[in-house]
Motif scaffolding. Structure first.
Motif, PDB file in Angstrom:
ATOM      1  N   LEU A 269       0.885  -1.169   0.000  1.00 24.70           N
ATOM      2  CA  LEU A 269       0.000   0.000   0.000  1.00 24.70           C
ATOM      3  C   LEU A 269       0.919   1.214   0.000  1.00 24.70           C
ATOM      4  O   LEU A 269       1.724   1.372   0.924  1.00 24.70           O
ATOM      5  CB  LEU A 269      -0.860  -0.048   1.258  1.00 24.70           C
ATOM      6  CG  LEU A 269      -2.008   0.948   1.366  1.00 24.70           C
ATOM      7  CD1 LEU A 269      -3.025   0.711   0.265  1.00 24.70           C
ATOM      8  CD2 LEU A 269      -2.699   0.802   2.725  1.00 24.70           C
ATOM      9  N   THR A 270       0.829   2.044  -1.043  1.00 24.68           N
ATOM     10  CA  THR A 270       1.822   3.116  -1.157  1.00 24.68           C
ATOM     11  C   THR A 270       1.221   4.499  -0.916  1.00 24.68           C
ATOM     12  O   THR A 270       0.041   4.735  -1.138  1.00 24.68           O
ATOM     13  CB  THR A 270       2.474   3.120  -2.562  1.00 24.68           C
ATOM     14  OG1 THR A 270       1.473   3.352  -3.540  1.00 24.68           O
ATOM     15  CG2 THR A 270       3.187   1.816  -2.842  1.00 24.68           C
ATOM     16  N   MET A 271       2.086   5.419  -0.439  1.00 24.73           N
ATOM     17  CA  MET A 271       1.701   6.836  -0.396  1.00 24.73           C
ATOM     18  C   MET A 271       2.835   7.680  -0.983  1.00 24.73           C
ATOM     19  O   MET A 271       3.086   8.811  -0.577  1.00 24.73           O
ATOM     20  CB  MET A 271       1.291   7.287   1.011  1.00 24.73           C
ATOM     21  CG  MET A 271       2.350   7.374   2.029  1.00 24.73           C
ATOM     22  SD  MET A 271       1.726   8.078   3.609  1.00 24.73           S
ATOM     23  CE  MET A 271       0.962   9.620   3.117  1.00 24.73           C
ATOM     24  N   SER A 272       3.510   7.071  -1.972  1.00 25.71           N
ATOM     25  CA  SER A 272       4.630   7.739  -2.640  1.00 25.71           C
ATOM     26  C   SER A 272       4.647   7.211  -4.063  1.00 25.71           C
ATOM     27  O   SER A 272       3.800   6.407  -4.434  1.00 25.71           O
ATOM     28  CB  SER A 272       5.937   7.348  -1.955  1.00 25.71           C
ATOM     29  OG  SER A 272       6.163   5.955  -2.161  1.00 25.71           O
ATOM     30  N   ASP A 273       5.660   7.637  -4.872  1.00 26.93           N
ATOM     31  CA  ASP A 273       5.776   7.027  -6.194  1.00 26.93           C
ATOM     32  C   ASP A 273       6.812   5.915  -6.182  1.00 26.93           C
ATOM     33  O   ASP A 273       7.319   5.509  -7.223  1.00 26.93           O
ATOM     34  CB  ASP A 273       6.055   8.083  -7.271  1.00 26.93           C
ATOM     35  CG  ASP A 273       7.194   8.998  -6.871  1.00 26.93           C
ATOM     36  OD1 ASP A 273       7.940   8.626  -5.931  1.00 26.93           O
ATOM     37  OD2 ASP A 273       7.332  10.071  -7.490  1.00 26.93           O
ATOM     38  N   ASN A 274       7.121   5.386  -4.995  1.00 29.66           N
ATOM     39  CA  ASN A 274       7.997   4.215  -4.900  1.00 29.66           C
ATOM     40  C   ASN A 274       7.434   3.074  -5.737  1.00 29.66           C
ATOM     41  O   ASN A 274       6.235   2.814  -5.705  1.00 29.66           O
ATOM     42  CB  ASN A 274       8.106   3.728  -3.451  1.00 29.66           C
ATOM     43  CG  ASN A 274       8.999   4.642  -2.605  1.00 29.66           C
ATOM     44  OD1 ASN A 274       9.749   5.452  -3.138  1.00 29.66           O
ATOM     45  ND2 ASN A 274       8.901   4.494  -1.290  1.00 29.66           N
ATOM     46  N   ALA A 275       8.307   2.397  -6.489  1.00 30.15           N
ATOM     47  CA  ALA A 275       7.890   1.232  -7.284  1.00 30.15           C
ATOM     48  C   ALA A 275       8.451  -0.027  -6.637  1.00 30.15           C
ATOM     49  O   ALA A 275       9.539   0.002  -6.051  1.00 30.15           O
ATOM     50  CB  ALA A 275       8.404   1.371  -8.705  1.00 30.15           C
ATOM     51  N   TYR A 276       7.701  -1.114  -6.689  1.00 29.82           N
ATOM     52  CA  TYR A 276       8.156  -2.385  -6.113  1.00 29.82           C
ATOM     53  C   TYR A 276       7.918  -3.497  -7.121  1.00 29.82           C
ATOM     54  O   TYR A 276       6.857  -3.552  -7.740  1.00 29.82           O
ATOM     55  CB  TYR A 276       7.388  -2.697  -4.827  1.00 29.82           C
ATOM     56  CG  TYR A 276       7.598  -1.673  -3.735  1.00 29.82           C
ATOM     57  CD1 TYR A 276       8.687  -1.767  -2.877  1.00 29.82           C
ATOM     58  CD2 TYR A 276       6.718  -0.603  -3.586  1.00 29.82           C
ATOM     59  CE1 TYR A 276       8.886  -0.825  -1.880  1.00 29.82           C
ATOM     60  CE2 TYR A 276       6.900   0.345  -2.601  1.00 29.82           C
ATOM     61  CZ  TYR A 276       7.990   0.235  -1.745  1.00 29.82           C
ATOM     62  OH  TYR A 276       8.182   1.171  -0.770  1.00 29.82           O
ATOM     63  N   ASP A 277       8.901  -4.386  -7.256  1.00 28.61           N
ATOM     64  CA  ASP A 277       8.733  -5.545  -8.144  1.00 28.61           C
ATOM     65  C   ASP A 277       8.007  -6.639  -7.389  1.00 28.61           C
ATOM     66  O   ASP A 277       8.032  -6.678  -6.165  1.00 28.61           O
ATOM     67  CB  ASP A 277      10.109  -6.076  -8.583  1.00 28.61           C
ATOM     68  CG  ASP A 277      10.836  -5.041  -9.436  1.00 28.61           C
ATOM     69  OD1 ASP A 277      10.142  -4.235 -10.089  1.00 28.61           O
ATOM     70  OD2 ASP A 277      12.078  -5.049  -9.430  1.00 28.61           O
ATOM     71  N   SER A 278       7.400  -7.533  -8.126  1.00 32.51           N
ATOM     72  CA  SER A 278       6.824  -8.782  -7.601  1.00 32.51           C
ATOM     73  C   SER A 278       5.882  -8.567  -6.424  1.00 32.51           C
ATOM     74  O   SER A 278       5.899  -9.299  -5.456  1.00 32.51           O
ATOM     75  CB  SER A 278       7.935  -9.771  -7.197  1.00 32.51           C
ATOM     76  OG  SER A 278       8.638  -9.283  -6.065  1.00 32.51           O
ATOM     77  N   ALA A 279       5.059  -7.505  -6.493  1.00 27.22           N
ATOM     78  CA  ALA A 279       4.041  -7.295  -5.458  1.00 27.22           C
ATOM     79  C   ALA A 279       2.827  -6.627  -6.098  1.00 27.22           C
ATOM     80  O   ALA A 279       2.956  -5.928  -7.106  1.00 27.22           O
ATOM     81  CB  ALA A 279       4.590  -6.415  -4.335  1.00 27.22           C
ATOM     82  N   VAL A 280       1.659  -6.866  -5.494  1.00 26.10           N
ATOM     83  CA  VAL A 280       0.446  -6.156  -5.920  1.00 26.10           C
ATOM     84  C   VAL A 280       0.496  -4.765  -5.289  1.00 26.10           C
ATOM     85  O   VAL A 280       0.570  -4.642  -4.067  1.00 26.10           O
ATOM     86  CB  VAL A 280      -0.818  -6.893  -5.429  1.00 26.10           C
ATOM     87  CG1 VAL A 280      -2.074  -6.106  -5.786  1.00 26.10           C
ATOM     88  CG2 VAL A 280      -0.875  -8.310  -5.999  1.00 26.10           C
ATOM     89  N   ILE A 281       0.500  -3.728  -6.109  1.00 26.16           N
ATOM     90  CA  ILE A 281       0.619  -2.363  -5.577  1.00 26.16           C
ATOM     91  C   ILE A 281      -0.753  -1.683  -5.593  1.00 26.16           C
ATOM     92  O   ILE A 281      -1.421  -1.663  -6.624  1.00 26.16           O
ATOM     93  CB  ILE A 281       1.556  -1.505  -6.457  1.00 26.16           C
ATOM     94  CG1 ILE A 281       2.868  -2.224  -6.765  1.00 26.16           C
ATOM     95  CG2 ILE A 281       1.775  -0.130  -5.822  1.00 26.16           C
ATOM     96  CD1 ILE A 281       3.898  -2.167  -5.705  1.00 26.16           C
ATOM     97  N   ILE A 282      -1.156  -1.119  -4.484  1.00 24.71           N
ATOM     98  CA  ILE A 282      -2.318  -0.229  -4.485  1.00 24.71           C
ATOM     99  C   ILE A 282      -1.845   1.119  -3.968  1.00 24.71           C
ATOM    100  O   ILE A 282      -1.286   1.214  -2.866  1.00 24.71           O
ATOM    101  CB  ILE A 282      -3.470  -0.769  -3.605  1.00 24.71           C
ATOM    102  CG1 ILE A 282      -3.989  -2.101  -4.172  1.00 24.71           C
ATOM    103  CG2 ILE A 282      -4.613   0.267  -3.536  1.00 24.71           C
ATOM    104  CD1 ILE A 282      -5.145  -2.705  -3.385  1.00 24.71           C
ATOM    105  N   HIS A 283      -2.034   2.149  -4.802  1.00 17.37           N
ATOM    106  CA  HIS A 283      -1.632   3.492  -4.373  1.00 17.37           C
ATOM    107  C   HIS A 283      -2.776   4.093  -3.553  1.00 17.37           C
ATOM    108  O   HIS A 283      -3.881   4.274  -4.047  1.00 17.37           O
ATOM    109  CB  HIS A 283      -1.330   4.361  -5.592  1.00 17.37           C
ATOM    110  CG  HIS A 283      -0.810   5.719  -5.220  1.00 17.37           C
ATOM    111  ND1 HIS A 283       0.357   5.877  -4.490  1.00 17.37           N
ATOM    112  CD2 HIS A 283      -1.295   6.952  -5.437  1.00 17.37           C
ATOM    113  CE1 HIS A 283       0.558   7.172  -4.293  1.00 17.37           C
ATOM    114  NE2 HIS A 283      -0.434   7.843  -4.851  1.00 17.37           N
ATOM    115  N   CYS A 284      -2.499   4.388  -2.285  1.00 21.44           N
ATOM    116  CA  CYS A 284      -3.571   4.807  -1.370  1.00 21.44           C
ATOM    117  C   CYS A 284      -3.797   6.317  -1.421  1.00 21.44           C
ATOM    118  O   CYS A 284      -4.829   6.802  -0.973  1.00 21.44           O
ATOM    119  CB  CYS A 284      -3.228   4.349   0.050  1.00 21.44           C
ATOM    120  SG  CYS A 284      -4.680   4.083   1.078  1.00 21.44           S
TER     121      CYS A 284
END
Ligand code: AMP
Ligand code: MG
Length: 339
Positions: A269-284
């Motif tokens: 769960l992100t609150m930045s523009d950080n990118a992560y490999d091999s994970a489901v990303i939800i931008h909060c």
């Protein structure tokens, strides 16, 4: 029981008002989260809320009104400080606790001598209360233990077959439950943080206090927090860990943890523009306000996607942060890492 899905036109709200007067339960939108309403003066109807939610009945409900005049039948005493808070924050995402009048059933207040009252700003909520012609007692419209619903879809998932009707009024603006202030005591005390911040409360009544339990549960003086100590609440099925701090340090910590959890389906769960490999990303969201609005929906979405482990980025950026941490830490069962 068949659960009707209603829209927000006048005929639909007239029907919902009739259901409430007949002792039925109606879920409705507010600016905070969806509520599960009953006629506050009908003790049997109020008791059926607890059954529908699977919630223990020692947990009092909030009574919703559609104008300030609605306060007078519910309470027997409004102090000067309480009056100032009412003038400042009603209507809005704010609940005030006052000494109750005799007419409020014990089923609403769990037998307490006080009653929690809210005047929602949401137009559909106001029209529904007026249509019912009675104050509406309501907790959040989720099954007990699940995150509060912020869309009608969430309510359908939890409540279909359990209540008479759901009014679909779109997504909730604030996304976390109302700020609760106990103004039945001589000095007002904030019991639950929400969309009206502690700073806003103090700007109206400077001597207002913060319930020490809120900060204690945030572990202000320990780091990292002991995992899994507190009861689970607002919790998704996925295991949530909060990684809190500066966003660059947060990214390093989450990348390390994703590496350690390669055998599990991970989400971030992100609150930045950080990118992560091999994970489901939800931008909060990019701000604390957006994060609050999207938090519960995001937690439900991770469950829908079958995510087992969620790492939640968080940075405390303003007065809204207290409300988020209060909910997020519970969803994480106090698994919090400060970096
Ligand atoms: P919700 O949690 O949004 O479903 O709304 C109900 C919450 O309001 C309860 O869990 C209590 O925390 C709070 N509440 C309602 N009435 C009272 C009261 N008289 N005194 C203290 N807290 C109350
Ligand atoms: Mg609730």
């Amino acid at each position: 029981m068949e659960t009707k899905i209603l829209n927000t036109d006048d005929a639909a709200l007239a029907e919902a008002g009739q259901i409430l007067r007949d002792g039925g339960l109606v879920a409705f939108p507010t600016e905070t989260v969806y509520g599960l309403g009953a006629d506050a003066y009908n003790a049997d109807a109020v008791r059926s809320i607890y059954t529908a939610k699977g919630r223990p009945s020692d947990n009092p409900l909030i009574v919703h009104i559609a104008d300030i005049a609605g306060l007078s039948g519910l309470t027997r005493e409004i102090s000067e400080g309480a009056r100032a808070l009412i003038n400042a924050f009603m209507p809005g995402p704010f609940t005030i606790i006052l000494k109750k009048s005799r007419t409020v059933p014990d089923a609403v207040t769990a037998g307490m001598d006080t009653v929690a009252i809210r005047f929602p700003e949401n137009e559909t909520a106001q029209r529904l209360i007026k249509s019912a012609g009675v104050p509406i007692a309501a907790p959040s419209a989720n099954l007990s233990g699940k995150p509060s619903p912020t869309t009608a879809e969430h309510v359908k998932n939890d409540m279909t077959g359990r209540i008479a009707a759901i009014i679909d009024g779109g997504a909730c603006e604030v996304g976390v439950e109302s700020t609760i202030v106990d103004a039945s005591r001589s000095v007002p005390m904030l019991l639950r943080p929400g969309g009206i911040t502690f700073e806003m409360i103090q700007s109206v009544v400077p001597e207002s206090e913060l319930d020490p339990n809120i900060l204690r549960s945030l572990g202000e003086d320990e780091k990292p927090l002991c995992p899994g100590m507190k009861y689970k609440h607002y919790a998704p099925d996925a295991e949530v860990t909060v990684i809190e701090g500066d966003m660059r340090a947060v990214k390093r910590e989450i990348e390390k943890r994703l590496g350690d959890n390669k055998n599990r389906r991970c989400g971030v769960l992100t609150m930045s523009d950080n990118a992560y490999d091999s994970a489901v990303i939800i931008h909060c969201g990019d701000t604390n306000r957006e994060y609050a609005k999207n938090l519960f929906a995001s937690l439900r979405e991770f469950d829908r996607l079958g995510v087992e482990t969620v790492f939640a980025e968080f940075e405390n950026r303003d007065g809204y942060g207290l409300a988020i941490r209060n909910r997020l830490y519970k969803a994480a069962a106090q698994r919090v890492v400060r970096v």
